[in-house]
Scaffold this active site. Structure first.
Site, PDB file in Angstrom:
ATOM      1  N   HIS A 132       0.913  -1.198  -0.160  1.00 18.60           N
ATOM      2  CA  HIS A 132       0.214  -0.108   0.083  1.00 18.60           C
ATOM      3  C   HIS A 132       1.182   1.351   0.025  1.00 18.60           C
ATOM      4  O   HIS A 132       2.201   1.093   0.022  1.00 18.60           O
ATOM      5  CB  HIS A 132      -0.817  -0.266   1.281  1.00 18.60           C
ATOM      6  CG  HIS A 132      -0.112   0.293   2.530  1.00 18.60           C
ATOM      7  ND1 HIS A 132       0.171  -1.060   3.365  1.00 18.60           N
ATOM      8  CD2 HIS A 132       0.124   1.161   3.253  1.00 18.60           C
ATOM      9  CE1 HIS A 132       0.957  -0.655   4.329  1.00 18.60           C
ATOM     10  NE2 HIS A 132       0.689   0.840   4.345  1.00 18.60           N
TER      11      HIS A 132
ATOM     12  N   HIS B 220      -5.874  -2.152   4.053  1.00 23.69           N
ATOM     13  CA  HIS B 220      -6.175  -0.950   3.348  1.00 23.69           C
ATOM     14  C   HIS B 220      -4.938  -1.255   2.295  1.00 23.69           C
ATOM     15  O   HIS B 220      -4.148  -1.999   2.232  1.00 23.69           O
ATOM     16  CB  HIS B 220      -5.224   0.474   4.224  1.00 23.69           C
ATOM     17  CG  HIS B 220      -4.117   0.242   4.851  1.00 23.69           C
ATOM     18  ND1 HIS B 220      -3.507  -1.012   5.294  1.00 23.69           N
ATOM     19  CD2 HIS B 220      -3.203   1.200   5.095  1.00 23.69           C
ATOM     20  CE1 HIS B 220      -2.303  -0.617   5.719  1.00 23.69           C
ATOM     21  NE2 HIS B 220      -2.059   0.873   5.477  1.00 23.69           N
TER      22      HIS B 220
ATOM     23  N   HIS C  70       4.855   7.538   2.404  1.00 20.89           N
ATOM     24  CA  HIS C  70       5.562   6.051   2.311  1.00 20.89           C
ATOM     25  C   HIS C  70       4.941   5.274   1.566  1.00 20.89           C
ATOM     26  O   HIS C  70       3.658   5.052   0.986  1.00 20.89           O
ATOM     27  CB  HIS C  70       5.805   5.429   3.608  1.00 20.89           C
ATOM     28  CG  HIS C  70       4.521   4.808   4.227  1.00 20.89           C
ATOM     29  ND1 HIS C  70       3.684   5.576   5.159  1.00 20.89           N
ATOM     30  CD2 HIS C  70       3.933   3.552   4.094  1.00 20.89           C
ATOM     31  CE1 HIS C  70       2.568   4.689   5.397  1.00 20.89           C
ATOM     32  NE2 HIS C  70       2.788   3.463   4.786  1.00 20.89           N
TER      33      HIS C  70
ATOM     34  N   HIS D 253       1.340  -0.780  15.224  1.00 21.65           N
ATOM     35  CA  HIS D 253       0.114   0.283  14.855  1.00 21.65           C
ATOM     36  C   HIS D 253      -1.260  -0.089  15.564  1.00 21.65           C
ATOM     37  O   HIS D 253      -1.558  -1.156  15.905  1.00 21.65           O
ATOM     38  CB  HIS D 253      -0.421   0.563  13.590  1.00 21.65           C
ATOM     39  CG  HIS D 253       0.806   0.911  12.541  1.00 21.65           C
ATOM     40  ND1 HIS D 253       1.178   2.250  13.060  1.00 21.65           N
ATOM     41  CD2 HIS D 253       1.202   0.582  11.455  1.00 21.65           C
ATOM     42  CE1 HIS D 253       2.286   2.468  11.899  1.00 21.65           C
ATOM     43  NE2 HIS D 253       2.001   1.435  11.062  1.00 21.65           N
TER      44      HIS D 253
ATOM     45  N   TYR E 216       9.379   1.857   9.907  1.00 23.92           N
ATOM     46  CA  TYR E 216       9.390   3.128   8.874  1.00 23.92           C
ATOM     47  C   TYR E 216      11.062   3.528   8.708  1.00 23.92           C
ATOM     48  O   TYR E 216      11.620   3.606   9.893  1.00 23.92           O
ATOM     49  CB  TYR E 216       8.764   4.362   9.156  1.00 23.92           C
ATOM     50  CG  TYR E 216       7.049   4.243   9.143  1.00 23.92           C
ATOM     51  CD1 TYR E 216       6.592   3.863   7.924  1.00 23.92           C
ATOM     52  CD2 TYR E 216       6.356   4.107  10.511  1.00 23.92           C
ATOM     53  CE1 TYR E 216       5.048   3.972   8.079  1.00 23.92           C
ATOM     54  CE2 TYR E 216       5.182   3.748  10.204  1.00 23.92           C
ATOM     55  CZ  TYR E 216       4.364   4.074   9.167  1.00 23.92           C
ATOM     56  OH  TYR E 216       3.133   3.499   9.068  1.00 23.92           O
TER      57      TYR E 216
ATOM     58  N   GLU F 210       8.188   1.516   4.190  1.00 25.65           N
ATOM     59  CA  GLU F 210       7.667   0.701   5.413  1.00 25.65           C
ATOM     60  C   GLU F 210       7.998  -0.701   5.093  1.00 25.65           C
ATOM     61  O   GLU F 210       7.409  -1.166   3.889  1.00 25.65           O
ATOM     62  CB  GLU F 210       6.205   0.942   5.567  1.00 25.65           C
ATOM     63  CG  GLU F 210       5.638   0.308   6.772  1.00 25.65           C
ATOM     64  CD  GLU F 210       4.175   0.580   7.030  1.00 25.65           C
ATOM     65  OE1 GLU F 210       3.681   0.333   8.226  1.00 25.65           O
ATOM     66  OE2 GLU F 210       3.422   0.917   6.301  1.00 25.65           O
TER      67      GLU F 210
END
Length: 311
Positions: free
Chosen positions: A154, A201, A216, A248, A257, A267
């Protein structure tokens, strides 16, 4: 979830300040496979588990950042249909002919109100993952090179007009809003996490005054152990780390990151939950991004660099 429109992230074209340094980072440290170079000087790479020709294109430029991010759609008819829907919505589109990128069919490009260029395409040469399709092994030797992500997973993009961007992705492209973070005032979405599949996502956006910024690109790993191994490899290669290893609250993924030699953040990511059509959108307050563990669940801290450093 039956995916009959946009099916997944396909490729990103990334600007790097020094092409050889960029190749070393993404091919030798991250562990992607180089699959070609074109007469424009661009270099093409893929992750070992990806079957299509390329998912990352590197271009040397005077400034770092993202040229465009692309999604693969189901077929040519779907590409034409979505092109029409975008134009009906009022977004001009550009048809880029097959072959402009190596081994890639015709692309439809449009610019979001956030200033980002997005592409759709239906066709790309399949080169496989080296395992074949009959009685395949679970991994191959290429998976042992560098960090060895499975795929481009993503991206997170920063720019203005997030509300309009959300409308385009939901109403025109058929994405689903999975999570959101609110502004400090609590009266609008500051960040949105969207999926075209049942992943947590496939793309995300955060409200930011400057248009067209990259936060990112994210590469998928298979386990928490692989994330920790990625941290070791980054340290061995003096890769500057921004945040992590940590977890997260948003998306529930484990993460590191870090920055490539040009200052583009990338990431290494694993985890997240499965999303179905009846998923109820999760909401994070601005305070929840920090003390609630939305960004960094281990430290419950909102790192300033996450909100301010983009390319």
């Amino acid at each position: 979830m039956a995916m009959t429109g946009v099916i997944r992230p396909g490729h990103a074209q990334l600007r790097v300040l020094n092409l050889e340094e960029g190749i070393h980072h993404y091919r030798d440290v991250l562990g992607m496979q180089e699959t070609g170079r074109d007469d424009q000087g661009r270099v093409y790479l893929k992750c070992w588990e990806e079957h299509d020709h390329s998912s990352l294109v590197l271009r040397e430029a005077d400034s770092a950042g993202l040229d465009f991010f692309a999604f693969k759609v189901l077929d040519k008819a779907t590409l034409d249909r979505l092109d029409g829907r975008l134009r009906e919505y009022g977004l001009p589109t550009e048809r880029i002919p097959a072959g402009e990128m190596l081994e890639t069919g015709e692309r439809v490009r449009f610019t979001l109100p956030s200033g980002h260029q997005i592409e759709l395409y239906a066709e790309k040469t399949r080169v496989g993952n080296g395992l074949g399709h009959v009685n395949p092994n679970p991994w191959n030797a290429a998976a042992e090179k560098g960090i060895a992500p499975l795929r481009l997973d993503h991206c997170l993009l920063y720019g203005p007009n997030v509300a309009k961007v959300q409308e385009i992705f939901e109403k025109v492209l058929g994405f689903q809003l999975v999570e959101r973070s609110l502004t400090p005032e609590g009266d609008a979405n500051m960040g949105i996490w969207l999926t075209c599949s049942n992943k947590v996502h496939d793309i995300a956006f955060v409200e930011y005054p400057e248009p067209g910024k990259l936060h990112h690109l994210s590469f998928l790993l298979s386990s928490w152990d692989k994330v920790l191994r990625a941290a070791d490899i980054m340290s061995m290669n003096s890769v500057p780390v921004d945040i992590g290893p940590t977890r997260h609250g948003i998306t529930q993924g484990a993460t590191i990151y870090a920055w490539d030699p040009s200052g583009n953040r990338f990431e290494t990511f694993m985890g997240g939950y499965t999303v179905y059509p009846d998923h109820e959108v999760l909401t994070w307050t601005f305070e929840g991004l920090g003390e609630g563990g939305g960004l960094d669940f281990a430290q419950r801290k909102l790192h300033e660099s996450f909100l301010t450093v983009v390319t």
